[in-house]
Design a protein around this motif. Structure first.
Motif, PDB file in Angstrom:
ATOM      1  N   TYR A   3       0.857  -1.188   0.000  1.00  0.00           N
ATOM      2  CA  TYR A   3       0.000   0.000   0.000  1.00  0.00           C
ATOM      3  C   TYR A   3       0.892   1.235   0.000  1.00  0.00           C
ATOM      4  O   TYR A   3       1.894   1.278   0.722  1.00  0.00           O
ATOM      5  N   LYS A  62      -1.520  -1.024  -3.884  1.00  0.00           N
ATOM      6  CA  LYS A  62      -2.775  -0.276  -3.760  1.00  0.00           C
ATOM      7  C   LYS A  62      -2.459   1.167  -3.378  1.00  0.00           C
ATOM      8  O   LYS A  62      -1.618   1.414  -2.516  1.00  0.00           O
ATOM      9  N   TYR A 103      -8.240   3.804  -2.843  1.00  0.00           N
ATOM     10  CA  TYR A 103      -8.875   4.435  -1.688  1.00  0.00           C
ATOM     11  C   TYR A 103      -8.672   5.942  -1.755  1.00  0.00           C
ATOM     12  O   TYR A 103      -7.547   6.402  -1.968  1.00  0.00           O
ATOM     13  N   PHE A 119      -6.489   2.106   9.870  1.00  0.00           N
ATOM     14  CA  PHE A 119      -6.499   1.442   8.565  1.00  0.00           C
ATOM     15  C   PHE A 119      -5.564   0.236   8.570  1.00  0.00           C
ATOM     16  O   PHE A 119      -5.916  -0.846   8.093  1.00  0.00           O
ATOM     17  N   LYS A 134      -7.059  -2.527  10.855  1.00  0.00           N
ATOM     18  CA  LYS A 134      -8.234  -3.138  10.224  1.00  0.00           C
ATOM     19  C   LYS A 134      -7.826  -4.080   9.086  1.00  0.00           C
ATOM     20  O   LYS A 134      -8.447  -5.122   8.874  1.00  0.00           O
ATOM     21  N   ASN A 135      -6.776  -3.727   8.356  1.00  0.00           N
ATOM     22  CA  ASN A 135      -6.325  -4.517   7.210  1.00  0.00           C
ATOM     23  C   ASN A 135      -5.141  -5.419   7.536  1.00  0.00           C
ATOM     24  O   ASN A 135      -4.548  -6.009   6.627  1.00  0.00           O
ATOM     25  N   ASN A 136      -4.797  -5.500   8.834  1.00  0.00           N
ATOM     26  CA  ASN A 136      -3.717  -6.366   9.302  1.00  0.00           C
ATOM     27  C   ASN A 136      -2.416  -6.123   8.515  1.00  0.00           C
ATOM     28  O   ASN A 136      -1.806  -7.064   8.005  1.00  0.00           O
ATOM     29  N   LEU A 137      -2.025  -4.868   8.444  1.00  0.00           N
ATOM     30  CA  LEU A 137      -0.845  -4.481   7.670  1.00  0.00           C
ATOM     31  C   LEU A 137       0.332  -4.159   8.576  1.00  0.00           C
ATOM     32  O   LEU A 137       0.198  -3.426   9.554  1.00  0.00           O
TER      33      LEU A 137
END
Length: 169
Positions: free
Chosen positions: A6, A49, A72, A87, A90-93
């Motif tokens: 990302y 992304k 996004y 973020f 929530k997205n396990n990054l």
């Protein structure tokens, strides 16, 4: 840099020259550099992304990001750090999966959450001091494309994705 999944990109001063223009009816106008498009399309082809994260809300930004098919778009985000922390959770990054391109103090603490930081040449001193890569270009003059190109060249992906996007290089 091969693990970046990302890429967070600021708008004012990064994708634009920091100028905010108003027409006689109060519409906000911004000038975007068309050269940045190649960077966006290359990053997307490489599987990265794109997250646009900006503290201002602007119809021109929405329109341009729709044209760029960003993954996004988050506007009017006053606390970018808390937003990005949430973020990522929530997205396990992991930190190593995130990159950030920004230019000013409102990006600084968010930049410390990610594994790669890039910035335009005319960024504030504090951002310049933590950047992994400083583009020789100013914000709004192709710096975003330059940072993305740097990232993809380091990962040995630039030539492949450009050939896929634009044909035979």
């Amino acid at each position: 840099m091969k693990t970046i999944k990302y890429l967070v990109i600021d708008v004012d001063g990064t994708l634009t020259d920091s100028g905010i223009y108003y027409d006689e009816t109060g519409n906000e106008l911004k000038k975007f550099c068309t050269k940045d498009a190649a960077g966006f399309f290359a990053a997307q082809k490489a599987g990265i992304k794109i997250i646009i994260l900006t503290g201002r809300e602007c119809k021109a930004t929405k329109r341009r990001m729709e044209e760029m098919k960003v993954d996004y778009l988050y506007q009017d985000i006053k606390d970018k750090t808390s937003f990005l922390q949430e973020f990522m959770k929530k997205n396990n990054l992991a930190k190593e999966e995130m990159g950030y391109i920004g230019d000013d103090l409102n990006d600084l603490s968010s930049m410390k959450l990610v594994g790669f930081v890039g910035c335009p040449a005319d960024s504030c001193q504090e951002v310049l001091e933590i950047a992994h890569y400083i583009s020789p270009l100013k914000g709004g003059h192709g710096a975003v494309r330059d940072v993305i190109e740097h990232l993809l060249r380091e990962a040995d992906k630039w030539n492949r994705v450009i050939a896929e996007v634009y044909g035979g290089i």
